[in-house]
Design a protein around this motif. Sequence first.
Motif, PDB file in Angstrom:
ATOM      1  N   ALA A  22       0.810  -1.220   0.000  1.00  0.00           N
ATOM      2  CA  ALA A  22       0.000   0.000   0.000  1.00  0.00           C
ATOM      3  C   ALA A  22       0.845   1.273   0.000  1.00  0.00           C
ATOM      4  CB  ALA A  22      -0.920  -0.005   1.214  1.00  0.00           C
ATOM      5  N   CYS A  23       2.045   1.194   0.554  1.00  0.00           N
ATOM      6  CA  CYS A  23       2.901   2.394   0.629  1.00  0.00           C
ATOM      7  C   CYS A  23       3.584   2.692  -0.700  1.00  0.00           C
ATOM      8  CB  CYS A  23       3.954   2.222   1.717  1.00  0.00           C
ATOM      9  SG  CYS A  23       5.062   0.817   1.434  1.00  0.00           S
ATOM     10  N   LYS A  24       3.585   1.744  -1.630  1.00  0.00           N
ATOM     11  CA  LYS A  24       4.251   1.858  -2.931  1.00  0.00           C
ATOM     12  C   LYS A  24       5.770   2.007  -2.804  1.00  0.00           C
ATOM     13  CE  LYS A  24       0.282   4.320  -4.852  1.00  0.00           C
ATOM     14  NZ  LYS A  24      -0.136   5.657  -5.246  1.00  0.00           N
ATOM     15  N   CYS A  25       6.310   1.539  -1.701  1.00  0.00           N
ATOM     16  CA  CYS A  25       7.756   1.633  -1.494  1.00  0.00           C
ATOM     17  C   CYS A  25       8.434   0.336  -1.910  1.00  0.00           C
ATOM     18  CB  CYS A  25       8.061   1.898  -0.029  1.00  0.00           C
ATOM     19  SG  CYS A  25       7.409   3.473   0.542  1.00  0.00           S
ATOM     20  N   SER A  26       9.572   0.468  -2.580  1.00  0.00           N
ATOM     21  CA  SER A  26      10.326  -0.688  -3.024  1.00  0.00           C
ATOM     22  C   SER A  26      11.369  -1.052  -1.969  1.00  0.00           C
ATOM     23  CB  SER A  26      10.950  -0.349  -4.378  1.00  0.00           C
ATOM     24  OG  SER A  26      11.599  -1.474  -4.891  1.00  0.00           O
ATOM     25  N   VAL A  27      12.482  -1.595  -2.406  1.00  0.00           N
ATOM     26  CA  VAL A  27      13.511  -2.036  -1.470  1.00  0.00           C
ATOM     27  C   VAL A  27      14.518  -0.924  -1.190  1.00  0.00           C
ATOM     28  CG1 VAL A  27      15.431  -3.646  -1.159  1.00  0.00           C
ATOM     29  CG2 VAL A  27      13.246  -4.451  -2.034  1.00  0.00           C
ATOM     30  N   LEU A  28      14.947  -0.249  -2.253  1.00  0.00           N
ATOM     31  CA  LEU A  28      15.893   0.845  -2.036  1.00  0.00           C
ATOM     32  C   LEU A  28      15.163   2.072  -1.505  1.00  0.00           C
ATOM     33  CD1 LEU A  28      18.220   0.722  -5.178  1.00  0.00           C
ATOM     34  CD2 LEU A  28      18.795   0.139  -2.806  1.00  0.00           C
ATOM     35  N   PRO A  29      15.806   2.819  -0.608  1.00  0.00           N
ATOM     36  CA  PRO A  29      15.175   4.048  -0.128  1.00  0.00           C
ATOM     37  C   PRO A  29      14.955   5.013  -1.292  1.00  0.00           C
ATOM     38  CG  PRO A  29      17.216   3.587   1.076  1.00  0.00           C
ATOM     39  CD  PRO A  29      17.122   2.592  -0.032  1.00  0.00           C
ATOM     40  N   LYS A  30      13.793   5.629  -1.328  1.00  0.00           N
ATOM     41  CA  LYS A  30      13.499   6.610  -2.369  1.00  0.00           C
ATOM     42  C   LYS A  30      13.275   7.954  -1.687  1.00  0.00           C
ATOM     43  CE  LYS A  30      10.667   6.947  -6.548  1.00  0.00           C
ATOM     44  NZ  LYS A  30       9.500   6.386  -7.256  1.00  0.00           N
ATOM     45  N   LEU A  31      14.013   8.947  -2.147  1.00  0.00           N
ATOM     46  CA  LEU A  31      13.968  10.261  -1.494  1.00  0.00           C
ATOM     47  C   LEU A  31      13.454  11.321  -2.452  1.00  0.00           C
ATOM     48  CD1 LEU A  31      17.537  10.341   0.153  1.00  0.00           C
ATOM     49  CD2 LEU A  31      15.497   9.121   0.919  1.00  0.00           C
ATOM     50  N   SER A  56       9.921   9.129  -0.201  1.00  0.00           N
ATOM     51  CA  SER A  56       8.795   8.996  -1.119  1.00  0.00           C
ATOM     52  C   SER A  56       7.922   7.822  -0.699  1.00  0.00           C
ATOM     53  CB  SER A  56       9.292   8.738  -2.534  1.00  0.00           C
ATOM     54  OG  SER A  56      10.230   9.690  -2.904  1.00  0.00           O
ATOM     55  N   GLY A  57       6.620   7.954  -0.972  1.00  0.00           N
ATOM     56  CA  GLY A  57       5.691   6.909  -0.571  1.00  0.00           C
ATOM     57  C   GLY A  57       5.339   7.067   0.890  1.00  0.00           C
ATOM     58  N   CYS A  58       4.254   6.451   1.276  1.00  0.00           N
ATOM     59  CA  CYS A  58       3.833   6.552   2.685  1.00  0.00           C
ATOM     60  C   CYS A  58       2.813   5.468   2.975  1.00  0.00           C
ATOM     61  CB  CYS A  58       3.221   7.927   2.948  1.00  0.00           C
ATOM     62  SG  CYS A  58       2.867   8.218   4.700  1.00  0.00           S
ATOM     63  N   ASN A  59       2.858   4.960   4.197  1.00  0.00           N
ATOM     64  CA  ASN A  59       1.884   3.945   4.591  1.00  0.00           C
ATOM     65  C   ASN A  59       0.593   4.580   5.100  1.00  0.00           C
ATOM     66  OD1 ASN A  59       3.677   4.809   6.700  1.00  0.00           O
ATOM     67  ND2 ASN A  59       2.638   3.349   8.029  1.00  0.00           N
ATOM     68  N   LEU A  60       0.596   5.889   5.304  1.00  0.00           N
ATOM     69  CA  LEU A  60      -0.625   6.570   5.748  1.00  0.00           C
ATOM     70  C   LEU A  60      -1.354   7.121   4.535  1.00  0.00           C
ATOM     71  CD1 LEU A  60       0.900   8.501   8.771  1.00  0.00           C
ATOM     72  CD2 LEU A  60      -0.275   6.298   8.788  1.00  0.00           C
ATOM     73  N   LYS A  61      -2.608   7.303   4.649  1.00  0.00           N
ATOM     74  CA  LYS A  61      -3.404   7.845   3.528  1.00  0.00           C
ATOM     75  C   LYS A  61      -4.176   9.072   4.025  1.00  0.00           C
ATOM     76  CE  LYS A  61      -2.063   4.507   0.903  1.00  0.00           C
ATOM     77  NZ  LYS A  61      -0.985   4.798  -0.021  1.00  0.00           N
ATOM     78  N   CYS A  62      -3.458   9.972   4.608  1.00  0.00           N
ATOM     79  CA  CYS A  62      -4.107  11.159   5.186  1.00  0.00           C
ATOM     80  C   CYS A  62      -4.807  11.954   4.080  1.00  0.00           C
ATOM     81  CB  CYS A  62      -3.082  12.039   5.890  1.00  0.00           C
ATOM     82  SG  CYS A  62      -2.135  11.156   7.135  1.00  0.00           S
ATOM     83  N   GLN A  63      -6.034  12.338   4.331  1.00  0.00           N
ATOM     84  CA  GLN A  63      -6.849  12.964   3.303  1.00  0.00           C
ATOM     85  C   GLN A  63      -6.307  14.330   2.875  1.00  0.00           C
ATOM     86  OE1 GLN A  63     -10.850  12.511   4.520  1.00  0.00           O
ATOM     87  NE2 GLN A  63     -11.476  12.030   2.445  1.00  0.00           N
ATOM     88  N   PHE A  64      -5.672  15.027   3.776  1.00  0.00           N
ATOM     89  CA  PHE A  64      -5.213  16.378   3.463  1.00  0.00           C
ATOM     90  C   PHE A  64      -3.690  16.469   3.486  1.00  0.00           C
ATOM     91  CE2 PHE A  64      -9.415  16.667   5.446  1.00  0.00           C
ATOM     92  CZ  PHE A  64     -10.110  17.199   4.372  1.00  0.00           C
ATOM     93  N   CYS A  65      -3.026  15.436   3.008  1.00  0.00           N
ATOM     94  CA  CYS A  65      -1.558  15.420   3.034  1.00  0.00           C
ATOM     95  C   CYS A  65      -0.987  16.608   2.259  1.00  0.00           C
ATOM     96  CB  CYS A  65      -1.033  14.118   2.428  1.00  0.00           C
ATOM     97  SG  CYS A  65       0.774  14.047   2.417  1.00  0.00           S
ATOM     98  N   GLN A  66      -0.112  17.361   2.915  1.00  0.00           N
ATOM     99  CA  GLN A  66       0.488  18.515   2.239  1.00  0.00           C
ATOM    100  C   GLN A  66       1.653  18.100   1.352  1.00  0.00           C
ATOM    101  OE1 GLN A  66       2.018  21.231   5.160  1.00  0.00           O
ATOM    102  NE2 GLN A  66       3.377  19.730   6.094  1.00  0.00           N
ATOM    103  N   SER A  71       4.171  11.703  -1.141  1.00  0.00           N
ATOM    104  CA  SER A  71       3.686  10.570  -0.348  1.00  0.00           C
ATOM    105  C   SER A  71       2.792   9.626  -1.158  1.00  0.00           C
ATOM    106  CB  SER A  71       2.930  11.076   0.880  1.00  0.00           C
ATOM    107  OG  SER A  71       1.721  11.692   0.499  1.00  0.00           O
ATOM    108  N   GLN A  72       1.975  10.169  -2.055  1.00  0.00           N
ATOM    109  CA  GLN A  72       1.027   9.316  -2.775  1.00  0.00           C
ATOM    110  C   GLN A  72       1.426   9.074  -4.230  1.00  0.00           C
ATOM    111  OE1 GLN A  72      -1.183   7.868  -0.749  1.00  0.00           O
ATOM    112  NE2 GLN A  72      -0.214   9.130   0.819  1.00  0.00           N
ATOM    113  N   ASN A  73       2.067  10.029  -4.868  1.00  0.00           N
ATOM    114  CA  ASN A  73       2.488   9.861  -6.269  1.00  0.00           C
ATOM    115  C   ASN A  73       3.930   9.395  -6.392  1.00  0.00           C
ATOM    116  OD1 ASN A  73      -0.018  10.577  -7.105  1.00  0.00           O
ATOM    117  ND2 ASN A  73       0.504  12.647  -7.713  1.00  0.00           N
ATOM    118  N   ASN A  74       4.584   9.198  -5.237  1.00  0.00           N
ATOM    119  CA  ASN A  74       5.926   8.604  -5.192  1.00  0.00           C
ATOM    120  C   ASN A  74       6.994   9.401  -5.934  1.00  0.00           C
ATOM    121  OD1 ASN A  74       5.447   6.494  -3.498  1.00  0.00           O
ATOM    122  ND2 ASN A  74       6.464   5.009  -4.822  1.00  0.00           N
ATOM    123  N   PHE A  75       6.848  10.710  -5.988  1.00  0.00           N
ATOM    124  CA  PHE A  75       7.895  11.531  -6.593  1.00  0.00           C
ATOM    125  C   PHE A  75       9.198  11.324  -5.814  1.00  0.00           C
ATOM    126  CE2 PHE A  75      10.445  15.379  -6.429  1.00  0.00           C
ATOM    127  CZ  PHE A  75      10.645  15.641  -7.771  1.00  0.00           C
ATOM    128  N   GLY A  76      10.292  11.089  -6.524  1.00  0.00           N
ATOM    129  CA  GLY A  76      11.566  10.952  -5.836  1.00  0.00           C
ATOM    130  C   GLY A  76      12.562  10.140  -6.636  1.00  0.00           C
TER     131      GLY A  76
END
Length: 129
Positions: A22-31, A56-66, A71-76
């Motif tokens: 759900a976090c869309k995180c892979s193995v290597l750290p993405k910054l 990049s990525g996040c396990n939380l799905k906060c509705q108003f994430c700044q 966190s959600q589109n995994n830019f990094g």
Amino acid sequence: MLENCSLCNLNCNVNRNTTFGACKCSVLPKLALASIHKWEEPCISGTNGSGTIFFSGCNLKCQFCQNYEISQNNFGKEVSIDRLANIMLELQDKNVHNINLVSPTPYVPQIIEAIIIAKNKRFKYSNCL
Ligand code: SF4
């Protein structure tokens, strides 16, 4: 641990070597960013700023994430664990008061490894390990 990931309460139990949870995180750290942050709460930023690393990525799905793009589109950009350790040291060299990890949960094992590598060099913000 990452082959059957249950690092957070979502317990995806996926193999992060081959797929995403759900976090869309892979193995290597993405910054997304590593920089001096002077605008955190004053007790964190102090006078010199906080050494902030945005993961990049996040396990939380906060509705108003700044930080939605991060966190959600995994830019990094993916970095090696060695590089993450060096980034921590480079921030330390800029005289920041602390290293400030944003959305670190999906990368806890990699972060611990990076801190150990940095500590074996000259990292001074590792009192918890
Ligand atoms: S860290 Fe990511 S893959 Fe692992 S359990 Fe949490 S959301 Fe799922």
